[in-house]
Design an enzyme around this catalytic site. Sequence first.
Site, PDB file in Angstrom:
ATOM      1  N   GLY A  12       0.818  -1.212   0.000  1.00  0.00           N
ATOM      2  CA  GLY A  12       0.000   0.000   0.000  1.00  0.00           C
ATOM      3  C   GLY A  12       0.847   1.254   0.000  1.00  0.00           C
ATOM      4  O   GLY A  12       0.626   2.179   0.796  1.00  0.00           O
ATOM      5  N   ILE A  17       0.813   6.888   4.147  1.00  0.00           N
ATOM      6  CA  ILE A  17       1.855   6.436   5.076  1.00  0.00           C
ATOM      7  C   ILE A  17       2.824   5.465   4.392  1.00  0.00           C
ATOM      8  O   ILE A  17       4.044   5.543   4.592  1.00  0.00           O
ATOM      9  CB  ILE A  17       1.192   5.770   6.312  1.00  0.00           C
ATOM     10  N   ASP A  63      -3.930  -6.899  -5.217  1.00  0.00           N
ATOM     11  CA  ASP A  63      -4.905  -6.742  -4.139  1.00  0.00           C
ATOM     12  C   ASP A  63      -4.480  -7.648  -2.980  1.00  0.00           C
ATOM     13  O   ASP A  63      -4.489  -8.873  -3.121  1.00  0.00           O
ATOM     14  CB  ASP A  63      -6.291  -7.150  -4.673  1.00  0.00           C
ATOM     15  N   SER A 143      -2.565   0.749  14.541  1.00  0.00           N
ATOM     16  CA  SER A 143      -3.223   2.040  14.778  1.00  0.00           C
ATOM     17  C   SER A 143      -3.448   2.256  16.262  1.00  0.00           C
ATOM     18  O   SER A 143      -3.557   1.293  17.029  1.00  0.00           O
ATOM     19  CB  SER A 143      -4.589   2.053  14.080  1.00  0.00           C
ATOM     20  N   TYR A 156     -13.351  -1.830  11.495  1.00  0.00           N
ATOM     21  CA  TYR A 156     -11.947  -1.469  11.246  1.00  0.00           C
ATOM     22  C   TYR A 156     -11.071  -1.687  12.483  1.00  0.00           C
ATOM     23  O   TYR A 156      -9.985  -2.264  12.385  1.00  0.00           O
ATOM     24  CB  TYR A 156     -11.908  -0.009  10.811  1.00  0.00           C
ATOM     25  N   LYS A 160      -7.204  -3.631  13.277  1.00  0.00           N
ATOM     26  CA  LYS A 160      -5.966  -2.986  13.740  1.00  0.00           C
ATOM     27  C   LYS A 160      -5.470  -3.642  15.027  1.00  0.00           C
ATOM     28  O   LYS A 160      -4.268  -3.801  15.231  1.00  0.00           O
ATOM     29  CB  LYS A 160      -6.212  -1.484  13.926  1.00  0.00           C
ATOM     30  N   THR A 188      -4.133  10.091  14.303  1.00  0.00           N
ATOM     31  CA  THR A 188      -4.834  10.574  13.098  1.00  0.00           C
ATOM     32  C   THR A 188      -3.839  11.279  12.188  1.00  0.00           C
ATOM     33  O   THR A 188      -3.289  12.326  12.526  1.00  0.00           O
ATOM     34  CB  THR A 188      -5.984  11.520  13.487  1.00  0.00           C
ATOM     35  N   ASN A 194      -8.909   9.321   5.359  1.00  0.00           N
ATOM     36  CA  ASN A 194      -9.822  10.081   6.227  1.00  0.00           C
ATOM     37  C   ASN A 194     -10.164  11.462   5.666  1.00  0.00           C
ATOM     38  O   ASN A 194     -10.670  12.317   6.391  1.00  0.00           O
ATOM     39  CB  ASN A 194      -9.234  10.207   7.646  1.00  0.00           C
TER      40      ASN A 194
END
Length: 253
Positions: A12, A17, A63, A143, A156, A160, A188, A194
């Site tokens: 990703g 990030i 993917d 996270s 979600y 995490k 965040t 987001n």
Amino acid sequence: MLLKDKVVLVTGASQGIGKAAAIGCARHGADVAINYHSDEAGAADAVAQIEALGRRAIAVKGDVAQVETATSFVQAAVEAFGKVDVFVNNAGICPFHAFLDMPPEVMERTMKVNLFGAYYMVQAAANQMVKQGQGGAIIAVSSISALVGGGMQTHYTPTKAGVHSLMQSTAIALGKYGIRCNSVLPGTIETAINKEDLADVAKREYMAGRIPLGRLGEPDDLAGPIVFLASDLAKYVTGAALLVDGGAFVNLQ
Ligand SMILES: NC(=O)C1=CN([C@@H]2O[C@H](COP(=O)(O)OP(=O)(O)OC[C@H]3O[C@@H](n4cnc5c(N)ncnc54)[C@H](OP(=O)(O)O)[C@@H]3O)[C@@H](O)[C@H]2O)C=CC1
Ligand SMILES: C[C@H](O)[C@@H]1OC(=O)[C@H](O)[C@@H]1O
């Protein structure tokens, strides 16, 4: 140069990030293989930025929710660079949605990308590291949401927490091979994930106001902690989780 001539894989990494982590590793001397899902231009730009730093880079589309993506990504990196020293599991999605009417397909896709994808990717990278016999470092982007909840993130936050737990268990399973496994727990960080959520001015101000360091995070805020965990500076660190949240988690009052 903390990662001189290391080979780093990041999932990703076409934006956000992951991209910042990939470029941060290249800045410290690594060659980098990135995985991405759909953002061709972002992936090409990441490769160009890494090459501009004098390092080698490849972008591999796939993917992570598909099991076979893991082995083909690792294989492509080995074909290009000959080895895997560091694996950063970063790819993730967070389609904000309420709990009571959560569509099963949103719930299941989030689990498959964030948690199942992480599992198979980490497994494929670890198998390659074991085969090489030189140890390695695995870092998962978990996270702050592994530790606290979100009313619109009920699908979600368990992923995490799962990724955080995966690093604790793989730290045990892989310690005897000299492979260290750690997670970073971002707070965040302003990215595409987001953008819509933080477009709500009141929400944005509330989130920023919770942070002792006084600002939301940027993708590059994660690059240093990831490079550190990937490097020999962290040679006795495994099974750890590093909050990178500007102090948001500890800010009760
Ligand atoms: N931003 C934040 O506040 C926080 C983010 N995180 C975590 O950080 C990680 C990165 O998120 P962030 O940078 O914010 O988000 P972005 O949306 O900016 O980037 C997400 C990246 O993941 C890739 N991706 C998404 N789905 C897949 C898939 N199925 N297969 C392969 N790649 C995929 C995207 O690829 P493409 O664009 O090519 O589709 C993109 O490169 C996530 O795991 C997220 O949970 C954790 C805490 C806070
Ligand atoms: C996407 C969110 O803004 C972000 O994701 C996380 O993991 C953080 O906890 C934030 O909620």
